[in-house]
Structure formats: structure tokens, C-alpha cells
Design an enzyme around this catalytic site. Sequence first.
Site, PDB file in Angstrom:
ATOM      1  N   TYR A 114       0.840  -1.196   0.000  1.00 20.16           N
ATOM      2  CA  TYR A 114       0.000   0.000   0.000  1.00 20.16           C
ATOM      3  C   TYR A 114       0.872   1.242   0.000  1.00 20.16           C
ATOM      4  O   TYR A 114       1.929   1.275   0.649  1.00 20.16           O
ATOM      5  CB  TYR A 114      -0.880   0.056   1.255  1.00 20.16           C
ATOM      6  CG  TYR A 114      -2.090  -0.838   1.207  1.00 20.16           C
ATOM      7  CD1 TYR A 114      -3.254  -0.437   0.571  1.00 20.16           C
ATOM      8  CD2 TYR A 114      -2.063  -2.090   1.815  1.00 20.16           C
ATOM      9  CE1 TYR A 114      -4.366  -1.259   0.534  1.00 20.16           C
ATOM     10  CE2 TYR A 114      -3.170  -2.922   1.788  1.00 20.16           C
ATOM     11  CZ  TYR A 114      -4.319  -2.502   1.143  1.00 20.16           C
ATOM     12  OH  TYR A 114      -5.421  -3.323   1.109  1.00 20.16           O
ATOM     13  N   TYR A 153      -0.556  -9.821   0.206  1.00 22.69           N
ATOM     14  CA  TYR A 153       0.450  -9.251   1.111  1.00 22.69           C
ATOM     15  C   TYR A 153       0.366  -9.931   2.485  1.00 22.69           C
ATOM     16  O   TYR A 153      -0.669 -10.432   2.887  1.00 22.69           O
ATOM     17  CB  TYR A 153       0.293  -7.731   1.243  1.00 22.69           C
ATOM     18  CG  TYR A 153      -1.039  -7.238   1.741  1.00 22.69           C
ATOM     19  CD1 TYR A 153      -1.353  -7.235   3.098  1.00 22.69           C
ATOM     20  CD2 TYR A 153      -1.979  -6.745   0.850  1.00 22.69           C
ATOM     21  CE1 TYR A 153      -2.570  -6.756   3.551  1.00 22.69           C
ATOM     22  CE2 TYR A 153      -3.209  -6.273   1.296  1.00 22.69           C
ATOM     23  CZ  TYR A 153      -3.492  -6.277   2.636  1.00 22.69           C
ATOM     24  OH  TYR A 153      -4.699  -5.817   3.086  1.00 22.69           O
ATOM     25  N   ARG A 163      -2.951 -12.083   3.128  1.00 19.28           N
ATOM     26  CA  ARG A 163      -4.281 -11.731   2.624  1.00 19.28           C
ATOM     27  C   ARG A 163      -4.406 -12.121   1.156  1.00 19.28           C
ATOM     28  O   ARG A 163      -3.500 -11.850   0.366  1.00 19.28           O
ATOM     29  CB  ARG A 163      -4.546 -10.213   2.729  1.00 19.28           C
ATOM     30  CG  ARG A 163      -4.601  -9.585   4.099  1.00 19.28           C
ATOM     31  CD  ARG A 163      -5.758 -10.035   4.977  1.00 19.28           C
ATOM     32  NE  ARG A 163      -7.003 -10.438   4.335  1.00 19.28           N
ATOM     33  CZ  ARG A 163      -7.941  -9.620   3.876  1.00 19.28           C
ATOM     34  NH1 ARG A 163      -7.817  -8.321   3.998  1.00 19.28           N
ATOM     35  NH2 ARG A 163      -9.035 -10.084   3.322  1.00 19.28           N
ATOM     36  N   HIS A 166      -7.107  -8.355  -2.985  1.00 18.75           N
ATOM     37  CA  HIS A 166      -8.444  -7.787  -2.794  1.00 18.75           C
ATOM     38  C   HIS A 166      -8.427  -6.292  -3.087  1.00 18.75           C
ATOM     39  O   HIS A 166      -7.376  -5.647  -3.033  1.00 18.75           O
ATOM     40  CB  HIS A 166      -8.942  -8.030  -1.365  1.00 18.75           C
ATOM     41  CG  HIS A 166      -8.043  -7.434  -0.331  1.00 18.75           C
ATOM     42  ND1 HIS A 166      -6.938  -8.086   0.160  1.00 18.75           N
ATOM     43  CD2 HIS A 166      -8.060  -6.225   0.301  1.00 18.75           C
ATOM     44  CE1 HIS A 166      -6.323  -7.321   1.034  1.00 18.75           C
ATOM     45  NE2 HIS A 166      -6.981  -6.178   1.143  1.00 18.75           N
ATOM     46  N   HIS A 168     -10.504  -2.859  -1.724  1.00 17.19           N
ATOM     47  CA  HIS A 168     -11.444  -2.322  -0.735  1.00 17.19           C
ATOM     48  C   HIS A 168     -12.472  -1.438  -1.449  1.00 17.19           C
ATOM     49  O   HIS A 168     -12.111  -0.654  -2.328  1.00 17.19           O
ATOM     50  CB  HIS A 168     -10.712  -1.485   0.302  1.00 17.19           C
ATOM     51  CG  HIS A 168      -9.773  -2.286   1.161  1.00 17.19           C
ATOM     52  ND1 HIS A 168     -10.125  -2.772   2.400  1.00 17.19           N
ATOM     53  CD2 HIS A 168      -8.499  -2.694   0.949  1.00 17.19           C
ATOM     54  CE1 HIS A 168      -9.108  -3.426   2.919  1.00 17.19           C
ATOM     55  NE2 HIS A 168      -8.099  -3.399   2.060  1.00 17.19           N
TER      56      HIS A 168
HETATM   57 FE   LIG Z   1      -6.259  -4.545   2.233  1.00 12.91          FE
END
Ligand SMILES: [Fe+2]
Length: 247
Positions: A114, A153, A163, A166, A168
Site C-alpha cells: 500500500y 500481502y 491476505r 483484494h 477495498h
Molecule cells: Fe487490504
Amino acid sequence: MSKPEKAALMTRVVPYQREEPGSQPTLLYEPYRATIRRVPRNPLVVLPPTLSEVTGPVFGHEEVSDGDGDLTRQHSGEPLGERIVVSGRVLDGNGRPVPHTLVEIWQANAAGRYCHDRDDHPAPLDPNFSGAGRFLTDESGMYRFVTIKPGAYPWKNHSNAWRPAHIHFSLFGNAFATRLVTQMYFPGDPLFAFDPILQSIPDERARQRLIANFDLATTQPEWALGYQFDIVLRGRDATPFEDQRWP
Ligand SMILES: [Fe+2]
């Protein structure tokens, strides 16, 4: 507004349907460790619907521009990774389109990182990818984003925790009661079975509603794979709410 006028309005308030049992994340799901800290200590209070719940913020067109839905054109160069199109319809609990409603997304880059101060895992940032976009649905409730497929990640929920890839999503809908924050997954991800966030939703059919469909009609030849992800605000087929804001 006078008291009698307000009283007359209140009699016309139509309550939203309650969620189907099992269709939303379990508030306490111990494999997802953060729920242990967050679970309410007292029984939930069911509030009767009032105008405050069935009306709410309305966003104008001025602040959302046409280019905001293309996350690959926010910098001087193109981001690295697999370009994709994510499109779908926003529907209400009765299957009707929700036009002119704000859809916001945020995501990791192709390496699973991110662009955010709190993400310091050792994967590269992409100077050409910020990972956030928004779109106002059209008359038929359609939205469309162009972006990069996010990478998986690691997170520190448990040993060797990763995870699934995905995106959000955040939607306001037409009222406070239709507020939805959720996550979209990609079909066939091998990490589904190991992800306590997805698995915290008891109903398998509800979990499936969070997985986009690969769609050849949305796929653009020589350019980008396409995924369809319809979102239902409230009602029997509601898209499950995510039980967290991070990661
Ligand atoms: Fe996320």
C-alpha cells in the site's frame, strides 16, 4: 418543518430489511485476532429506523471527475502490473439500480504494497500508483474502474498469514443505513481458505458474493482482463460488510 409535517413524514419511513443470518462477518471470530479486541462487550441495541437512517448524504457531481475511476493514469507513467477493468452494478435490496451513488476503492499495488505510512512490509512501492479511485454510478447503477491487479500481502494476524488479493470498496448509497465498506476478491485465489477475514462470514453463499467474476465481455482485447462485481446494499442478497478498516 412543523411537528405535524415531521410526524407525517415519519409514518412513511420504510425500514430496511435486516441482514440474513450468517451473511455478515461474525463479530467475534477468534482466528481473526483483532475481533477479540473489538467485539462489543454488551448486547447490540436495535434502533428503530427514523429519517436519520433512511436519508443521508448525497454527493454532487462536481467533485468527482470522469478520470477518477482510472487508477492507471494518476501519474506521469503507467503503473507496473496486470491492468484490469473492474465493473458492476450497485443495486438496492429489491434489485433496483442505485444511480448517482459514490463508489470509492483503495488497494495495494501489484507487489502487494500500500502507498500508506503504516505499510512497511518489504515490497516495492510503485511511483506511478497511488491505489485509490472513485466513481459515481450512472443511471443504471453501473460503475467502472481501470486499475492494476493487487498483489497478496502478509499481515501479522497469525504465523505466515497472507491476505488474498483484494480491492477495498466503500459506498454510501442513498442513506446512512446503506453505508457499506467491503472487500472484493478475485476468483480462484488459493489463499481464501486461510483468510480469517473472508472466513469470518459464516454463510458460504455470502462469501461467494465477495468474489468477482471473470468476464470476457468486460475484458478488452490486447489491453486488460475484465471482472464483474455487483454490489447489493441491504436486503437478502446484501454484499457482506467487512469487519475492519485495515489491512
Ligand atoms: Fe487490504
